[in-house]
Design a protein around this motif. Structure first.
Motif, short mmCIF file in Angstrom:
data_model
loop_
_atom_site.label_atom_id
_atom_site.label_comp_id
_atom_site.label_asym_id
_atom_site.label_seq_id
_atom_site.Cartn_x
_atom_site.Cartn_y
_atom_site.Cartn_z
N ASP A 204 0.80 -1.22 0.00
CA ASP A 204 0.00 0.00 0.00
C ASP A 204 0.83 1.27 0.00
OD1 ASP A 204 -2.31 -1.68 0.41
OD2 ASP A 204 -1.78 -1.77 2.53
N LYS A 208 -1.07 4.82 0.19
CA LYS A 208 -1.49 4.96 1.59
C LYS A 208 -1.49 6.43 2.02
CE LYS A 208 0.02 3.68 6.26
NZ LYS A 208 0.96 2.84 7.04
N ASP A 303 -3.29 0.17 11.53
CA ASP A 303 -2.22 -0.61 10.91
C ASP A 303 -1.82 -1.84 11.72
OD1 ASP A 303 -1.79 0.74 8.50
OD2 ASP A 303 -0.62 2.29 9.49
N LYS A 311 -7.10 -3.26 5.60
CA LYS A 311 -6.12 -2.21 5.31
C LYS A 311 -6.01 -1.96 3.81
CE LYS A 311 -2.98 -4.15 8.05
NZ LYS A 311 -1.68 -4.40 8.75
N TYR A 315 -7.12 1.73 2.06
CA TYR A 315 -6.10 2.53 1.38
C TYR A 315 -6.34 2.58 -0.13
CZ TYR A 315 -3.47 2.57 5.76
OH TYR A 315 -3.07 2.78 7.06
#
Length: 441
Positions: A204, A208, A303, A311, A315
């Protein structure tokens, strides 16, 4: 919007390879949801999905697009920062002695501000071998053509290039020079390319930061994300600044007597104190008592405490939102990694049905459950396979004869059955057991 991307002699693509986003006229399925029409003339696809064996070349195709984008955007800047003898980070097809002597070829056909363009270049390690830009009004005409340092400009259609022919070095793209000088057409093309978003679905880190910043700055995006992920039982999101782990100098002085080490750590501490604080994303989940009555909400360190799939999804929503909202192009390698098959399917379905600004999605996947006629048209499905010479070959499902592919065909079963190629395969030989366990009795 992309019409076609072409590449030759780059990574595993030795031969000229074309990925087309132009709708096949003979196919009628999903024409209202999976396609859009430009000026009542050209119909384009909203998405393309690419399948293939591991190491077949799927990622190389996406890397070729990224390489072309970065060379165009950074060509002029890099020439100023580095010496005149700099080399391009070019990786030609390495498994053929003839390929090493030839330049690599890249070309992109696209619409920008209602105009169709075709731009491309041939590049060697240390120079631009050829470059061209065409546009189409009633018919396609060139704006400029280049062979090494000889540049021919269409004086009536591309006045912004006049007088600049001698300002370009042999290792700089002419388009990049004109864009840097603020010329209208060239600058517009460069800005379009900057919105050409290419990300990796395995990690990511590329997107992110973008998503977190957007959550902080864009209230509409924040509310959209919160609504989007409500099925994950997340009731709220917040971001907070987190201090970088700083050195406690007082404690160190008590334990450490070496003055040189203390001075070194003091310097590190000064550097850390100047660094911006990191943003930590928090998610909130409802807490219930033994009677299932809501009693509180508790925060999770996103996280550390959320799943890998959660996650990735959150993202990913930053570029997903930006692409749909602004009608951009999003290209994702390994879209399906870390995501449940049903979630990937719903994401793609959402992209097709909620896409009102002519956005496009190109993704490489392994998930066979996506390979069905309810999700994609035949001309949206592509396969990459390496031949016996290590050459990646790209073929559309639309190119197969009707005895193998019909609108009612079970694409996934046919693919797993080897009818389209591009599947992982190795022999279950006795030698494997012998090498693993020794002599088999």
């Amino acid at each position: 919007m992309i019409l076609e991307f072409k590449v030759e002699n780059f990574l595993s693509f030795r031969d000229l390879t074309t990925l087309s986003m132009v709708k096949a006229k003979s196919f009628k399925e999903h024409k209202d949801t999976h396609c859009f029409t430009i000026d009542n003339k050209i119909s384009l696809l909203k998405s393309a999905i690419i399948y293939g064996n591991n190491a077949s070349g799927k990622s190389n195709l996406i890397e070729a697009m990224e390489f072309m984008k970065q060379i165009i955007i950074n060509s002029f800047r890099d020439a100023l920062l580095e010496n005149i003898d700099r080399k391009f980070p070019l990786e030609k097809f390495a498994l053929n002695s003839n390929s090493e002597q030839k330049p690599s070829f890249f070309e992109l056909s696209f619409f920008n501000n209602g105009t169709k363009y075709r731009y491309g270049f041939e590049i060697d390690y240390d120079k631009i071998v050829a470059e061209w830009l065409y546009h189409t009004t009633s018919k396609e005409v060139y704006l400029f053509k280049r062979e090494l340092q000889n540049i021919e400009i269409n004086k009536s259609a591309f006045k912004e290039g006049l007088g600049k022919e001698d300002d370009v070095k042999g290792n700089v793209l002419f388009l990049s020079v004109l864009a840097t000088l603020g010329k209208e057409t060239s600058s517009s093309i460069l800005e379009w390319l900057k919105k050409f978003n290419i990300i990796n679905g395995i990690h990511d880190r590329d997107h992110k930061r973008y998503t977190i910043d957007k959550l902080k700055s864009d209230k509409n995006f924040f509310n959209w994300v919160l609504h989007f992920i409500k099925f994950l039982e997340i009731s709220n999101l917040t971001t907070r600044e987190e201090d970088v782990n700083e050195i406690n100098l007082d404690t160190l002085r008590e334990k450490e007597k070496d003055e040189e080490i203390i001075n070194l750590l003091t310097s590190i501490h000064k550097i850390q104190s100047k660094q911006p604080k990191r943003d930590q994303l928090l998610t909130y989940h409802r807490k219930y008592d033994e009677n299932h009555v809501l009693v509180d909400t508790i925060s999770f360190n996103f996280d550390k405490q959320e799943s890998e799939g959660t996650k990735k999804l959150l993202y990913l929503l930053g570029p997903w939102y930006d692409t749909l909202k602004n009608g951009n192009v999003l290209i994702i390698d390994e879209l399906d990694s870390r995501l449940h098959s049903h979630l990937t399917l719903r994401l793609i379905d959402f992209f097709h049905k909620s896409n009102v600004n002519q956005a496009q999605l190109i993704c490489a996947v392994h998930d066979i459950s996506l390979l069905n006629k309810k999700t994609f048209r035949r001309d949206q499905i592509w396969f990459v396979e390496k031949n016996q010479f290590g050459v990646s070959e790209l073929i559309s499902l639309a190119d197969f004869k009707t005895d193998k592919v019909r609108n009612k065909s079970a694409f996934d079963k046919n693919y797993l059955g080897g009818q389209y190629g591009a599947i992982p395969y190795f022999e279950l030989e006795d030698t494997l057991n012998q090498l693993l366990y020794g002599e088999v009795r």
